[in-house]
Design an enzyme around this catalytic site. Structure first.
Site, PDB file in Angstrom:
ATOM      1  CG  HIS A  83     -20.139  -9.285  44.933  1.00 39.36           C
ATOM      2  ND1 HIS A  83     -19.058  -8.706  43.891  1.00 39.36           N
ATOM      3  CD2 HIS A  83     -19.661  -9.133  46.196  1.00 39.36           C
ATOM      4  CE1 HIS A  83     -18.024  -8.297  44.800  1.00 39.36           C
ATOM      5  NE2 HIS A  83     -18.237  -8.366  45.833  1.00 39.36           N
TER       6      HIS A  83
ATOM      7  CE  LYS B  42      -6.489  -4.297  42.470  1.00 33.78           C
ATOM      8  NZ  LYS B  42      -5.938  -3.219  41.461  1.00 33.78           N
TER       9      LYS B  42
ATOM     10  CE  LYS C   6      -7.912  -1.643  35.557  1.00 34.57           C
ATOM     11  NZ  LYS C   6      -7.372  -1.802  36.758  1.00 34.57           N
TER      12      LYS C   6
HETATM   13  N1  GLU Z   1      -6.592   1.523  38.286  1.00 35.51           N
HETATM   14  C1  GLU Z   1      -6.331   1.214  40.022  1.00 35.51           C
HETATM   15  C2  GLU Z   1      -6.158  -0.187  40.028  1.00 35.51           C
HETATM   16  O1  GLU Z   1      -5.983  -0.939  39.346  1.00 35.51           O
HETATM   17  C3  GLU Z   1      -7.209   2.095  40.696  1.00 35.51           C
HETATM   18  C4  GLU Z   1      -8.798   1.783  40.531  1.00 35.51           C
HETATM   19  C5  GLU Z   1      -9.833   2.665  41.351  1.00 35.51           C
HETATM   20  O2  GLU Z   1      -9.291   3.334  42.137  1.00 35.51           O
HETATM   21  O3  GLU Z   1     -11.085   2.420  41.096  1.00 35.51           O
HETATM   22  O4  GLU Z   1      -6.318  -0.545  41.335  1.00 35.51           O
END
Ligand code: GLU
Length: 471
Positions: A65, A94, A106
């Site tokens: 999005h 998040k 991820k």
């Molecule tokens: N791996 C971290 C998280 O779970 C950082 C992710 C990032 O900086 O893109 O938030």
């Protein structure tokens, strides 16, 4: 009757619980929940002894999005598609919560990095990056990985180098990954960002009088007892900032065991002790605990699980005594544990808000890469000259001179790290207030996690509507 959920299902469960407090169209909610693109790959890598190993790996884009998608890459034996899907979904929520304009993604490689030589790890990481490039699953405007469990600056440096060599002339190539060493385009302050964000988030919650009164705690961080599980990057920095903020870190756990000291533990001394002896146990002045999980059940004000998922479950949750549980890790509580702790009147401060410091500073790093200039480079000297001028005027008008230490503080212009910390502090404080306002406005919302999800859902849904996909 309680049920066992996969990690992704438990994220969906939390989402559904929160969606009930919104008025968005059902279809739109289904779209937000779903994982948009799943890339599951297998590739061969020749090991140091000549053997060829088939590596299992993933990159999952939960939501586009907003682009690029954003989220770490983990190296762990436990990696599987469901886990990466759940973690990618958490990234979407998040980023929305802390107003970072990215979709969620991820990645994961199913290996135990401790079992491979550095050269083997480099080959695996570079090949993984090449696979992502081939399928257009990486790029500063597409999908931007970062460190996660089992990875760090070193792996990010390999990724940016591989990407840049496969995309010659791409001027923004440095923005294809964050969490890089500063010498390779990283930003100062990224390393401690998640731990510092955990501290800022909990500090803000502890400053809220009504919230503390409900928990039977005094406001403020000073004097609070803290237990930290995990002495990795996030656990170490969380412990450091709590100690510096005036709290007492009374116990720290790692997989080889846990230690306790009512007077407080210095995380740096413990880190050095572990480096020298190979274990956190037998740390001078501290008592060894029989099992590492015993630390989770200690009497304390704040418990910080900063390692892996599902460490607090329906079996041990009834024995957790902390009044505040700060989820520094992703998914450290199972849904059952969450319910048990909420029913006990504890405050669970949820992962996708509390550990958002990492991605927030990743956003600053990405902006730095796109702007091709270090933070503070343009304005630092200007600010210092201006400060000097103001100070000299005040001294002349008052006939007094400020002390040398004060002078230093007043004159100093912001360095990159000051600006990064300030941006992180602002992002965490703003997000805390947005979540608490949602919670306070609707007394039916049962817990802070649900309020955080409502905040995320509203923001993601609003972007989808703005895209015109759901007219
Ligand atoms: N791996 C971290 C998280 O779970 C950082 C992710 C990032 O900086 O893109 O938030």
């Amino acid at each position: 009757m309680s049920q066992t959920y996969s990690f992704f299902q438990s994220v969906e469960k939390s989402f559904d619980k929160a969606a009930a407090f919104t008025n968005w169209d059902k279809g739109l909610l289904e779209q937000i929940k779903a994982c948009n693109s799943i890339y599951s790959m297998r590739f061969p890598v020749k090991m140091d002894d000549g053997r060829i190993e088939v590596i299992e790996a993933y990159r999952i884009q939960h939501s586009q999005h907003k682009t690029p998608c954003k989220g770490g890459i983990r190296f762990s034996d436990e990696v599987n598609q469901d886990e990466v899907m759940a973690l990618a979904a958490l990234m979407t929520y998040k980023c929305a919560i802390v107003n970072v304009p990215f979709g969620g993604g991820k990645g994961g490689i199913k290996i135990n990095p401790k079992k491979y030589s550095v050269y083997e790890l480099e080959k695996i990481t570079r090949r993984y990056t090449a696979e992502l490039v081939k399928k257009n699953f990486i790029g500063p405007g597409i999908d931007v990985p970062a460190p996660d469990y089992g990875t760090g600056e070193r792996e990010m440096a390999w990724i940016v180098d591989t990407y840049a060599s496969l995309r010659p002339g791409e001027i923004d190539a440095a923005g294809c990954v964050t969490g890089k060493p500063v010498s390779q385009g990283g930003v100062t302050g990224r390393k401690e960002a998640t731990g510092l964000g955990v501290f800022y988030g909990i500090r803000e919650v502890c400053n809220m009088e009504a919230t503390m009164a409900k928990l039977g705690l005094k406001t403020g961080i000073a004097g609070k007892t803290v237990v930290v599980q995990g002495l990795g990057n996030v656990g170490y920095h969380s412990a450091k900032f709590f100690r510096e903020g005036g709290a007492k870190v009374v116990a720290i756990a790692e997989y080889e065991g846990a230690i306790y000291n009512a007077e407080g533990i210095n995380e740096e001394d413990l880190f050095q002790h572990r480096k020298a002896t190979g274990s956190i146990l037998n740390f001078p002045g501290a008592t060894n605990l029989a099992k590492n999980s015993d630390a989770l059940e200690l009497e304390c004000d704040i418990l910080i699980p900063a390692a892996l998922e599902n460490v607090i479950n329906k079996e041990n949750a009834p024995r957790v005594k902390a009044r505040i549980i700060g989820e520094a890790a992703n998914g450290p509580l199972t849904p059952d544990a969450d319910e048990i702790l909420n029913a006990k009147g504890a405050l669970v401060v949820p992962d996708m808000y509390l550990n958002a410091g990492g991605v927030t500073v990743s956003y600053f790093e990405w902006l730095k890469n796109l702007s091709h200039v270090r933070y503070g480079r343009l304005e630092k000297r200007f600010r210092e000259n201006k400060n000097l001028h103001i100070l000299e005027q005040i001294e002349e008008l008052t006939g007094k001179r400020v002390s040398d230490p004060e002078r230093k503080i007043i004159l100093k212009g912001a360095e990159e790290v000051n600006l990064v910390h300030s941006g992180l502090e602002e992002s965490m404080i703003a997000a805390t207030h947005e979540i608490m306002e949602i919670w306070n406005a609707n007394p039916e919302i049962p817990d802070m996690r649900t309020a955080a999800y409502v905040s995320a859902i509203n923001k993601v849904a609003t972007s989808y509507m703005a895209l015109g996909i759901f007219p």
